[in-house]
Write a protein that holds these residues in place. Sequence first.
Motif, PDB file in Angstrom:
ATOM      1  N   ILE A 196       0.869  -1.215  -0.032  1.00  0.00           N
ATOM      2  CA  ILE A 196       0.032   0.096   0.034  1.00  0.00           C
ATOM      3  C   ILE A 196       0.777   1.307  -0.106  1.00  0.00           C
ATOM      4  CG2 ILE A 196      -2.077   1.365   0.938  1.00  0.00           C
ATOM      5  CD1 ILE A 196      -2.424  -1.346   2.641  1.00  0.00           C
ATOM      6  N   GLN A 197       0.480   2.064  -0.849  1.00  0.00           N
ATOM      7  CA  GLN A 197       1.091   3.547  -0.802  1.00  0.00           C
ATOM      8  C   GLN A 197       0.170   4.597  -0.632  1.00  0.00           C
ATOM      9  OE1 GLN A 197       2.429   5.300  -4.431  1.00  0.00           O
ATOM     10  NE2 GLN A 197       4.340   5.884  -3.460  1.00  0.00           N
ATOM     11  N   ARG A 198       0.821   5.592   0.311  1.00  0.00           N
ATOM     12  CA  ARG A 198      -0.298   6.712   0.529  1.00  0.00           C
ATOM     13  C   ARG A 198       0.411   8.015   0.310  1.00  0.00           C
ATOM     14  NH1 ARG A 198      -1.286   7.919   6.894  1.00  0.00           N
ATOM     15  NH2 ARG A 198       0.790   8.505   6.719  1.00  0.00           N
ATOM     16  N   GLU A 199      -0.120   8.652  -0.408  1.00  0.00           N
ATOM     17  CA  GLU A 199       0.158  10.376  -1.033  1.00  0.00           C
ATOM     18  C   GLU A 199      -0.887  11.357  -0.127  1.00  0.00           C
ATOM     19  OE1 GLU A 199       1.509   9.040  -5.389  1.00  0.00           O
ATOM     20  OE2 GLU A 199       0.416  10.977  -5.025  1.00  0.00           O
ATOM     21  N   LYS A 200      -0.124  11.855   0.760  1.00  0.00           N
ATOM     22  CA  LYS A 200      -0.809  12.538   1.863  1.00  0.00           C
ATOM     23  C   LYS A 200      -0.512  14.117   1.675  1.00  0.00           C
ATOM     24  CE  LYS A 200      -2.195  12.789   6.629  1.00  0.00           C
ATOM     25  NZ  LYS A 200      -1.800  12.104   7.898  1.00  0.00           N
ATOM     26  N   SER A 201      -1.443  14.963   1.053  1.00  0.00           N
ATOM     27  CA  SER A 201      -0.976  16.259   0.798  1.00  0.00           C
ATOM     28  C   SER A 201      -1.200  17.291   2.195  1.00  0.00           C
ATOM     29  CB  SER A 201      -1.786  16.784  -0.209  1.00  0.00           C
ATOM     30  OG  SER A 201      -1.836  18.332  -0.524  1.00  0.00           O
ATOM     31  N   LEU A 202      -0.327  18.053   2.456  1.00  0.00           N
ATOM     32  CA  LEU A 202      -0.565  18.882   3.403  1.00  0.00           C
ATOM     33  C   LEU A 202      -0.467  20.317   3.079  1.00  0.00           C
ATOM     34  CD1 LEU A 202       2.023  17.009   5.882  1.00  0.00           C
ATOM     35  CD2 LEU A 202      -0.392  16.751   6.000  1.00  0.00           C
ATOM     36  N   GLY A 203      -0.840  20.378   1.968  1.00  0.00           N
ATOM     37  CA  GLY A 203      -0.811  21.729   1.200  1.00  0.00           C
ATOM     38  C   GLY A 203       0.813  22.245   0.816  1.00  0.00           C
ATOM     39  N   ILE A 204       1.355  22.450   1.863  1.00  0.00           N
ATOM     40  CA  ILE A 204       2.714  22.762   1.544  1.00  0.00           C
ATOM     41  C   ILE A 204       3.680  21.760   0.726  1.00  0.00           C
ATOM     42  CG2 ILE A 204       3.345  25.009   2.932  1.00  0.00           C
ATOM     43  CD1 ILE A 204       4.094  22.748   5.089  1.00  0.00           C
ATOM     44  N   ARG A 205       3.221  20.321   1.228  1.00  0.00           N
ATOM     45  CA  ARG A 205       4.068  19.278   0.637  1.00  0.00           C
ATOM     46  C   ARG A 205       3.290  18.088   0.517  1.00  0.00           C
ATOM     47  NH1 ARG A 205       5.365  18.747   6.049  1.00  0.00           N
ATOM     48  NH2 ARG A 205       5.057  16.543   6.556  1.00  0.00           N
ATOM     49  N   VAL A 206       3.905  17.139  -0.278  1.00  0.00           N
ATOM     50  CA  VAL A 206       3.111  15.936  -0.432  1.00  0.00           C
ATOM     51  C   VAL A 206       3.720  14.907   0.150  1.00  0.00           C
ATOM     52  CG1 VAL A 206       1.981  14.160  -1.876  1.00  0.00           C
ATOM     53  CG2 VAL A 206       1.738  16.585  -2.405  1.00  0.00           C
TER      54      VAL A 206
END
Lengths: 406, 293
Positions: free
Chosen positions: A296-306
């Motif tokens: 499983i891979q997760r791409e979590k955006s935090l606005g300033i970075r992913v």
Amino acid sequence: MKKIIPLSMLCALSLMADATLDTIQKELETQKQKTATLESQMQALSRANTNQSASFSQNAYLPDIAFILDMSAVARDVNNTAYSNYAIPGFIAPGDAELIFNPNRGFNLNYAELALHSSVDPYFDAFLVLHLQSNVFEIEEAYVITTSLPMGLRVKAGKFRSDFGRLNKKHHHSWHFDSQALIHEALFGPDALKDPGVQLQWVAPTDTYLMLGAEAMQGTNEASFGASESNNLYTGYLKSSIDIGESISLLGGMSIIHGENFENNTLNPTDLYGIDFTFRDQLGAYSSLLWQNEFIQREKSLGIRVDKQAGFYSELIYTYNNNYATGLRYDAITQNDTDLSAYSGVDTDNLDRFTAMLEYKPFEMSRLRLSYTYDRSKIISGERKNINDVMLSLNISAGAHSAHDF
Amino acid sequence: MKKIILTLVLGVTLAYANINVDTTYSTLGAIVKKIGAEHVNVTVLGSSKYDPHFIVPKPSLLAKLRRADLLIINGGGLELGWLPPLLRGAHNRNIQNGAKGFLDISHSIAMINVPASVSRAFGDVHAQGNPHYITDPHQVPIIAEVIYKKLKLLDSANATSYEKNYQVFMQEWKNYLTEFDAKMQECKTKKVVQYHLLFNYFLNRYSIKSYGNIEPLPGVSPSSKHTIELIRMMQKKDIKVILQDVYHEKKSASFIADKTGARVATVPHDVGSVKGSDTLKSFYNTIAKQICH
Ligand SMILES: [Zn+2]
């Protein structure tokens, strides 16, 4: 005169005959009455024999009920307080870990589970799973599924575990190991991905098994999502399976999730991608070899970075004669591109874990499992600490027989 | 050209007209083929090489259930451990319990060994009675009749064909049973033990007495204590035949045979379980041969 005598004789005779007939008829009447009484008595008796249920009893409609108990004895080279504050760098901050399964050295009663299932009517089946801990009562799952939709469609509605990937849907007691797979714990926590929502699944009318599914859920899981103002979690997956000969089965799946997180008080997208692959060889009537993998891979955006993070588990289970099983599992975090500045000076590379287990089932409803874990995925009291853990667990499931899983 | 198109269309419609029948076990499948013949496509879900109580719920079975027009189950709880989740996962409304395309054969069978009380303390007891009725050849006409009625109901276009096949099969089976029963006469005094209560219907039919089981309780593996008791009993009662199925471990039976001088008879529990039992008749002949001779 001559004529009179026979006449009177006839009269007398007929009178006599009348009298006899009368008595006979009377006798017959009484006999008839007796028979009628006897008959009604017999009928009453046979009624009593065939149907003794109370007039308004509904026992026959009771749902299938099973209860499951899970307990363990644990030896671990970290004390309980330090362990309860463990961190998995990039995923679980110190103190955030939710310890449900086997938290303590010594004895643990992990949970009691009550599982109910019943047909509702010709259109719905209903399921209810209650998860009970010493201080926790949780509706683990409560949902209905349709049984009469056309074209291979089925809808599930309520609170349920998502069918994302391979392991998420399965309850703790049907896992091959007592601990949750590392990548699942890191991304979803021990509560797994479950929420109120709806699910639509379609099975293709093909020779080869092919299933397409989509879910819309509330998205309350805080480990990866956690925006709570409206439903915001969407899942899609495809699963397929083929057999090779009579004994070998292959099962594969691809899944995606799109949701939103609420880190730093702003809404940002979180996307997950999963692939899973299972190989199973039925070696004999009761023996099998199972190799199960999930990435499983997760791409979590935090606005300033992913943040990009990923991991997998691979487990090999050999079951012998239904009574014994042994298995190995390797867990690893393979990608951890996130802000790890909180752990400066601490080695946060190569987070992984080895687990070995040996299982004995005296009967199909009870299971004793001895396992050893060498855990290199955790930070204890600010230091990277490799943890050794030996555990003996007992799981029983009583009552209604839950059918076997693939 | 017209002819070709016509044959194509006809071919397609004919193929389409066939009804897909799934049976949970192979003997039921064999009976369906006798009645349905060219009008049905029969799929057997559970292999006769494995334990009928524990068929592996392979996902490929979901695809088979998805396209079935009729699902015929043995019933009596035999499919409890594997079929329900498959049925839920196949998303086929035509074959759900209670639908027109669902047939539980056990509802037409007079069940034996119905327990007075049920508890798992006694092992995996069959709560609704012994579901292994298929080993008795006298159940075949009863099964054939309910299958015939169901096929006629589902596929009335081919009703005459089903009726013809049914009549022919019933006559054939009647003749077969007369011969079979006569041969079984010489078997009446046999005494046996078996692994699980698999052959009770057959044994009851032909007055063969079963004195015990290798498994101490249904679904529980043999224990040395129970095995020793069984050996003593067999010696005392002079029992010379052990009925072994194809899927349980064979060590216990051969150990008992060693101690008692009894013969281990490998008996098929379903069509095709052992070599040379691929047809209905050869299946029952093999059972008889293994037990009696
Ligand atoms: Zn049985």
